[in-house]
Design a protein around this motif. Structure first.
Motif, PDB file in Angstrom:
ATOM      1  N   UNK A 204      -6.721  34.613  -6.676  1.00  0.00           N
ATOM      2  CA  UNK A 204      -5.742  35.424  -5.952  1.00  0.00           C
ATOM      3  C   UNK A 204      -6.342  36.748  -5.494  1.00  0.00           C
ATOM      4  N   UNK A 205      -7.177  37.344  -6.345  1.00  0.00           N
ATOM      5  CA  UNK A 205      -7.752  38.643  -5.999  1.00  0.00           C
ATOM      6  C   UNK A 205      -8.849  38.521  -4.948  1.00  0.00           C
ATOM      7  N   UNK A 206      -9.539  37.392  -4.945  1.00  0.00           N
ATOM      8  CA  UNK A 206     -10.604  37.171  -3.958  1.00  0.00           C
ATOM      9  C   UNK A 206     -10.086  36.231  -2.875  1.00  0.00           C
ATOM     10  N   UNK A 207      -9.105  36.690  -2.125  1.00  0.00           N
ATOM     11  CA  UNK A 207      -8.471  35.831  -1.125  1.00  0.00           C
ATOM     12  C   UNK A 207      -9.404  35.489   0.030  1.00  0.00           C
ATOM     13  N   UNK A 208     -10.456  36.295   0.227  1.00  0.00           N
ATOM     14  CA  UNK A 208     -11.387  36.036   1.329  1.00  0.00           C
ATOM     15  C   UNK A 208     -12.519  35.102   0.925  1.00  0.00           C
ATOM     16  N   UNK A 209     -12.644  34.839  -0.386  1.00  0.00           N
ATOM     17  CA  UNK A 209     -13.710  33.959  -0.860  1.00  0.00           C
ATOM     18  C   UNK A 209     -15.079  34.608  -0.858  1.00  0.00           C
ATOM     19  N   UNK A 210     -15.123  35.925  -0.918  1.00  0.00           N
ATOM     20  CA  UNK A 210     -16.398  36.646  -0.868  1.00  0.00           C
ATOM     21  C   UNK A 210     -17.115  36.681  -2.213  1.00  0.00           C
ATOM     22  N   UNK A 211     -16.382  36.368  -3.289  1.00  0.00           N
ATOM     23  CA  UNK A 211     -16.975  36.442  -4.618  1.00  0.00           C
ATOM     24  C   UNK A 211     -16.885  37.829  -5.224  1.00  0.00           C
ATOM     25  N   UNK A 212     -16.176  38.733  -4.556  1.00  0.00           N
ATOM     26  CA  UNK A 212     -16.016  40.099  -5.055  1.00  0.00           C
ATOM     27  C   UNK A 212     -14.529  40.408  -5.211  1.00  0.00           C
ATOM     28  N   UNK A 213     -14.208  41.172  -6.259  1.00  0.00           N
ATOM     29  CA  UNK A 213     -12.811  41.541  -6.486  1.00  0.00           C
ATOM     30  C   UNK A 213     -12.705  43.038  -6.737  1.00  0.00           C
ATOM     31  N   UNK A 214     -11.523  43.557  -6.526  1.00  0.00           N
ATOM     32  CA  UNK A 214     -11.218  44.959  -6.800  1.00  0.00           C
ATOM     33  C   UNK A 214     -11.008  45.098  -8.309  1.00  0.00           C
ATOM     34  N   UNK A 215     -11.915  45.799  -8.991  1.00  0.00           N
ATOM     35  CA  UNK A 215     -11.835  45.899 -10.450  1.00  0.00           C
ATOM     36  C   UNK A 215     -10.561  46.596 -10.913  1.00  0.00           C
ATOM     37  N   UNK A 216     -10.137  47.618 -10.185  1.00  0.00           N
ATOM     38  CA  UNK A 216      -8.916  48.317 -10.561  1.00  0.00           C
ATOM     39  C   UNK A 216      -7.721  47.391 -10.556  1.00  0.00           C
ATOM     40  N   UNK A 217      -7.597  46.586  -9.510  1.00  0.00           N
ATOM     41  CA  UNK A 217      -6.489  45.640  -9.423  1.00  0.00           C
ATOM     42  C   UNK A 217      -6.636  44.552 -10.485  1.00  0.00           C
ATOM     43  N   UNK A 218      -7.871  44.139 -10.758  1.00  0.00           N
ATOM     44  CA  UNK A 218      -8.105  43.120 -11.787  1.00  0.00           C
ATOM     45  C   UNK A 218      -7.631  43.614 -13.152  1.00  0.00           C
ATOM     46  N   UNK A 219      -8.030  44.839 -13.524  1.00  0.00           N
ATOM     47  CA  UNK A 219      -7.610  45.389 -14.815  1.00  0.00           C
ATOM     48  C   UNK A 219      -6.091  45.529 -14.885  1.00  0.00           C
TER      49      UNK A 219
END
Length: 205
Positions: free
Chosen positions: A5-20
């Motif tokens: 859900x956090x990597x909706x673009x499939x780039x393999x990167x996520x926003x750490x703040x939103x993840x936490x």
């Protein structure tokens, strides 16, 4: 699932703040503390840098929708179809304080309303084996308890899967374990064993 859900673009990167912030409901501690951690994680995001004590309303709305989509899929899936493109004037410029964030979070109609359920599940899980601790790592046993039949020591799932035993019992050549999913199962097994022994050795009258 969270990462997808956090990597909706499939780039393999996520926003750490939103993840936490998204995993905060699953962490230990009081409910209010978990919500505070989520809010502070959102403050930590690059878009909110600058020493502000408020987050954007757009971030708060996106966060609540992510929680619902991840933890309550039947209710949150359709909402996520619009969340990445949501940037109307009201949400993009408005700011949200911690108290306002709590109001959104606890809203019975639209907020994230399963925190009480999460806590009940955690409490039940912690109590499944009473005060039993693993004989190797010494942590309280959560999940399956593996009790060695002959010597009686108990292992948690992690230590059992790694083949660990207490140092005082390492001289034993082989071990036989019984798995108990709860302390109730262990008590039932003990009662059955006691009953069988009573039949084998009847008390003389």
């Amino acid at each position: 699932k969270i990462l997808s859900y956090l990597d909706d673009s499939g780039s393999g990167r996520v926003d750490l703040g939103m993840f936490y912030a998204v995993v905060a409901p699953l962490c230990g501690g009081h409910l209010d503390k978990r919500k505070r951690v989520a809010f502070e994680a959102l403050l930590w995001r690059p878009v909110n840098e600058g020493g502000s004590s408020q987050i954007t309303k757009m971030d708060a709305v996106k966060y609540i929708k992510l929680l619902r989509a991840i933890y309550i899929p039947s209710q949150g899936m359709s909402e996520m179809l619009e969340v990445h493109g949501e940037a109307d004037d009201d949400t993009s410029s408005s700011m949200v304080t911690f108290n306002q964030f709590l109001g959104m979070y606890d809203d019975s109609e639209w907020g994230f309303g399963i925190m009480s359920t999460v806590v009940k599940l955690e409490t039940r899980d912690r109590n499944r084996h009473g005060n039993q601790v693993c004989s190797v790592c010494r942590y309280p046993i959560i999940g399956s308890r593996f009790k060695e039949v002959k010597t009686g020591f108990s292992l948690c799932n992690q230590c059992y899967s790694e083949g660990k035993v207490p140092p005082t019992f390492k001289q034993q050549e082989e071990y036989k374990f019984r798995e108990y999913g709860s302390e109730v199962e262990a008590m039932k097994a003990k009662c059955v064993c006691f009953s069988m022994q009573s039949h084998k050795n009847p008390i003389a009258t």
